[in-house]
Write a protein that holds these residues in place. Structure first.
Motif, mmCIF file in Angstrom:
data_model
loop_
_atom_site.group_PDB
_atom_site.id
_atom_site.type_symbol
_atom_site.label_atom_id
_atom_site.label_comp_id
_atom_site.label_asym_id
_atom_site.label_seq_id
_atom_site.Cartn_x
_atom_site.Cartn_y
_atom_site.Cartn_z
ATOM 1 N N PHE A 58 0.875 -1.228 -0.061
ATOM 2 C CA PHE A 58 0.241 0.050 -0.088
ATOM 3 C C PHE A 58 0.740 1.159 -0.111
ATOM 4 C CE2 PHE A 58 -3.446 2.618 1.682
ATOM 5 C CZ PHE A 58 -4.424 2.046 0.698
ATOM 6 N N ILE A 59 1.874 1.361 0.732
ATOM 7 C CA ILE A 59 2.700 2.359 0.961
ATOM 8 C C ILE A 59 3.952 2.463 -0.025
ATOM 9 C CG2 ILE A 59 2.305 2.666 3.277
ATOM 10 C CD1 ILE A 59 5.133 1.646 4.001
ATOM 11 N N LYS A 60 3.792 1.502 -1.011
ATOM 12 C CA LYS A 60 4.943 1.165 -2.117
ATOM 13 C C LYS A 60 5.053 2.627 -2.855
ATOM 14 C CE LYS A 60 6.293 -2.005 -5.283
ATOM 15 N NZ LYS A 60 7.671 -2.691 -4.877
ATOM 16 N N ASP A 61 3.866 3.008 -3.251
ATOM 17 C CA ASP A 61 3.569 4.272 -4.312
ATOM 18 C C ASP A 61 3.701 5.469 -3.771
ATOM 19 O OD1 ASP A 61 3.780 2.624 -6.386
ATOM 20 O OD2 ASP A 61 1.353 2.277 -6.284
ATOM 21 N N THR A 62 4.152 5.667 -2.126
ATOM 22 C CA THR A 62 4.099 6.951 -1.706
ATOM 23 C C THR A 62 5.451 7.616 -2.136
ATOM 24 O OG1 THR A 62 4.972 6.080 0.220
ATOM 25 C CG2 THR A 62 2.739 6.477 0.452
ATOM 26 N N GLU A 63 5.529 8.879 -1.961
ATOM 27 C CA GLU A 63 6.503 9.632 -2.261
ATOM 28 C C GLU A 63 7.891 9.160 -1.760
ATOM 29 O OE1 GLU A 63 7.076 13.700 -4.417
ATOM 30 O OE2 GLU A 63 5.896 11.975 -4.421
ATOM 31 N N SER A 64 7.801 9.165 -0.575
ATOM 32 C CA SER A 64 8.970 8.755 0.372
ATOM 33 C C SER A 64 9.608 7.268 0.049
ATOM 34 C CB SER A 64 8.750 8.864 1.703
ATOM 35 O OG SER A 64 7.467 8.302 1.984
ATOM 36 N N MET A 65 8.410 6.399 0.040
ATOM 37 C CA MET A 65 8.946 5.035 -0.513
ATOM 38 C C MET A 65 9.740 4.873 -1.882
ATOM 39 S SD MET A 65 8.920 2.931 1.724
ATOM 40 C CE MET A 65 9.306 1.421 0.939
ATOM 41 N N LYS A 66 9.167 5.845 -2.728
ATOM 42 C CA LYS A 66 9.944 5.926 -4.335
ATOM 43 C C LYS A 66 11.256 6.463 -4.249
ATOM 44 C CE LYS A 66 6.067 6.181 -7.188
ATOM 45 N NZ LYS A 66 4.874 6.958 -8.226
ATOM 46 N N ARG A 67 11.188 7.418 -3.280
ATOM 47 C CA ARG A 67 12.436 8.338 -3.128
ATOM 48 C C ARG A 67 13.600 7.139 -2.311
ATOM 49 N NH1 ARG A 67 11.710 12.479 0.432
ATOM 50 N NH2 ARG A 67 12.867 11.426 2.175
ATOM 51 N N PHE A 68 13.000 6.660 -1.396
ATOM 52 C CA PHE A 68 13.937 5.702 -0.687
ATOM 53 C C PHE A 68 14.410 4.444 -1.703
ATOM 54 C CE2 PHE A 68 14.799 1.918 2.090
ATOM 55 C CZ PHE A 68 15.420 2.430 2.920
ATOM 56 N N GLU A 69 13.389 3.894 -2.540
ATOM 57 C CA GLU A 69 14.220 2.910 -3.508
ATOM 58 C C GLU A 69 14.709 3.581 -4.513
ATOM 59 O OE1 GLU A 69 10.317 1.243 -4.526
ATOM 60 O OE2 GLU A 69 9.861 -0.223 -2.805
ATOM 61 N N SER A 70 14.780 4.762 -4.855
ATOM 62 C CA SER A 70 15.636 5.184 -6.046
ATOM 63 C C SER A 70 17.020 5.361 -5.374
ATOM 64 C CB SER A 70 15.195 6.435 -6.218
ATOM 65 O OG SER A 70 15.320 7.367 -5.181
ATOM 66 N N TYR A 71 17.231 5.280 -4.052
ATOM 67 C CA TYR A 71 18.714 5.248 -3.664
ATOM 68 C C TYR A 71 19.506 3.888 -4.269
ATOM 69 C CZ TYR A 71 16.800 8.681 -0.286
ATOM 70 O OH TYR A 71 16.459 9.810 0.357
ATOM 71 N N SER A 72 20.673 4.423 -4.918
ATOM 72 C CA SER A 72 21.300 3.047 -5.379
ATOM 73 C C SER A 72 21.882 2.301 -4.176
ATOM 74 C CB SER A 72 22.265 3.705 -6.499
ATOM 75 O OG SER A 72 23.194 4.490 -5.597
ATOM 76 N N ASN A 73 22.343 2.720 -3.195
ATOM 77 C CA ASN A 73 23.099 1.823 -2.067
ATOM 78 C C ASN A 73 22.006 0.847 -1.575
ATOM 79 O OD1 ASN A 73 22.585 2.645 0.282
ATOM 80 N ND2 ASN A 73 24.628 3.455 0.689
ATOM 81 N N ASN A 74 21.388 -0.033 -2.020
ATOM 82 C CA ASN A 74 20.388 -0.915 -1.312
ATOM 83 C C ASN A 74 20.976 -1.952 -1.109
ATOM 84 O OD1 ASN A 74 18.179 0.802 -0.994
ATOM 85 N ND2 ASN A 74 16.878 0.004 -2.528
ATOM 86 N N SER A 75 22.390 -2.129 -0.902
ATOM 87 C CA SER A 75 23.016 -3.225 -0.557
ATOM 88 C C SER A 75 22.938 -3.627 0.814
ATOM 89 C CB SER A 75 24.428 -3.129 -0.887
ATOM 90 O OG SER A 75 25.067 -2.074 -0.157
ATOM 91 N N VAL A 76 22.396 -2.735 1.395
ATOM 92 C CA VAL A 76 22.180 -3.265 2.895
ATOM 93 C C VAL A 76 20.638 -3.680 3.105
ATOM 94 C CG1 VAL A 76 22.158 -2.242 5.405
ATOM 95 C CG2 VAL A 76 23.682 -1.269 3.775
#
Lengths: 213, 164
Positions: A58-76
């Motif tokens: 549900f919160i996948k499409d919210t602004e902050s989640m999109k921004r969070f997902e766009s960060y490239s360093n998701n290795s953590v």
């Protein structure tokens, strides 16, 4: 003579042929309702998973989640999510196994052992969920601090004015407070659902224990 | 309160357990299945017990719940039971029928009864328990006339199974 009459004659004599079950043996049979409690633990754990996944979706499409997902360093974060799902799947398997084991048992001793096992599984499950919440919050903060431009800017300003310690302290205290509230709510939720089911399971356990003595 | 209920139930069931054993004997054909059905009937009886108000005799109520449980379970597993060793049983009956010692006759008879359907078994069970048609009709929820007609058909059916 009728076939059924011949059978009836034998039928009347058959009373002594059956095993005589004792009071305790019958009593432990009616305690089998433990299996329905364990079944509910299994079902509720799945429903809970569906609920959390639903919220995440549900919160996948919210602004902050999109921004969070766009960060490239998701290795953590990505490995953390994957590990989380694997462990959850393992817990579902354990809950299901507990249910299977309890529903095919008829000895009081094995039933008691299974009740203890189920209690342990639930305890570990709750601990895992809370621990996972803390770990993922820390990971999220780490990702934000490394990628969010506004935060990075603020941190640099704080460092320039010599208040970097204060800056981080405020963040950490706010996070700890928020976590404490969320954990409190979760604990209440777990206590209400699993706690009450376990209470009924425990009273069955105590009855079984009396039989053993 | 709950403890008293449990205590009175277990005591009554302990006393009348042979009814359940006998139902199991007609509806199952091996030791494990017998125990499974016994346990299932016990659980169903216990679930239904709070509704038992003592209007009927405990044993009469037990007949009804036990048979209903056996019939329901039998229906669920009907396909499996029928395909498993029906031909085998029939073959054995033919082979054994020439031996006329009483013990052998009984063995063949029980096998024949096992071939009846779930409702027919329930009727045979109550008949063997020496119930009259009024009691049979009450326990199974059918009319007295229907019970008589069914019973006659069962007798004919058994004869056909025994002398094909």
């Amino acid at each position: 003579m009728d076939e059924l009459d011949l059978l009836k004659k034998d039928w009347k004599k058959s009373d002594d042929k059956f095993p005589k079950l004792s009071y305790n043996q019958i009593y432990s049979m009616i305690l089998k309702r433990s299996s329905s409690i364990v079944k509910w633990i299994f079902i509720i754990s799945i429903l809970e998973f569906v609920l959390w996944t639903g919220i995440a979706f549900f919160i996948k499409d919210t602004e902050s989640m999109k921004r969070f997902e766009s960060y490239s360093n998701n290795s953590v974060y990505t490995p953390l999510v994957i590990i989380g799902y694997i462990i959850l799947a393992y817990f579902f398997y354990l809950f299901f196994r507990n249910y299977r084991n309890i529903s095919v048992t008829d000895s009081a001793k094995v039933l008691m052992e299974n009740i203890i096992k189920t209690r342990k599984t639930v305890r570990y499950y709750v601990l895992f969920n809370l621990g996972y919440l803390v770990a993922s919050t820390i990971a999220a903060l780490f990702v934000e601090f490394n990628n969010d431009d506004i935060l990075i800017n603020q941190a640099q300003q704080a460092a320039a004015s010599g208040e970097i310690f204060k800056f981080y302290a405020v963040f950490i205290i706010a996070t700890v407070l928020m976590l404490a509230v969320v954990i409190g709510v979760l604990l209440l939720f777990y206590w209400l659902i699993y706690g009450l089911l376990l209470k009924r399971l425990n009273s069955n356990y105590n009855e079984l224990k009396k039989l053993e003595i | 309160m709950k403890k008293e209920l449990e205590h009175s139930f277990v005591e009554l069931l302990e006393k009348h357990q042979n009814i359940v054993h006998k139902v199991c004997r007609l509806y199952t054909n091996n030791y494990d299945a017998h125990n499974d059905l016994f346990q299932e009937i016990t659980i169903q009886l216990w679930k239904a017990y709070p509704k038992f108000r003592g209007e009927a005799k405990f044993s009469t109520w037990m007949y009804r719940v036990s048979l209903n449980t056996a019939i329901t379970l039998y229906r669920k597993s009907k396909r499996r039971i029928n395909t498993e060793d029906f031909n085998d049983v029939e073959f054995k009956i033919k082979a054994e029928v020439y031996d006329d010692t009483e013990e052998q006759q009984l063995k063949v008879l029980y096998k024949a009864v096992h071939q009846l359907n779930d409702i027919e078994k329930a009727l045979v069970f109550l008949y063997l328990e020496d119930k009259d048609y009024r009691e049979i009709s009450e326990t199974l929820g059918i009319s007295e006339v229907n019970a008589r007609v069914k019973m006659n058909r069962i007798k004919t059916k058994l004869k056909t199974i025994l002398n094909p």
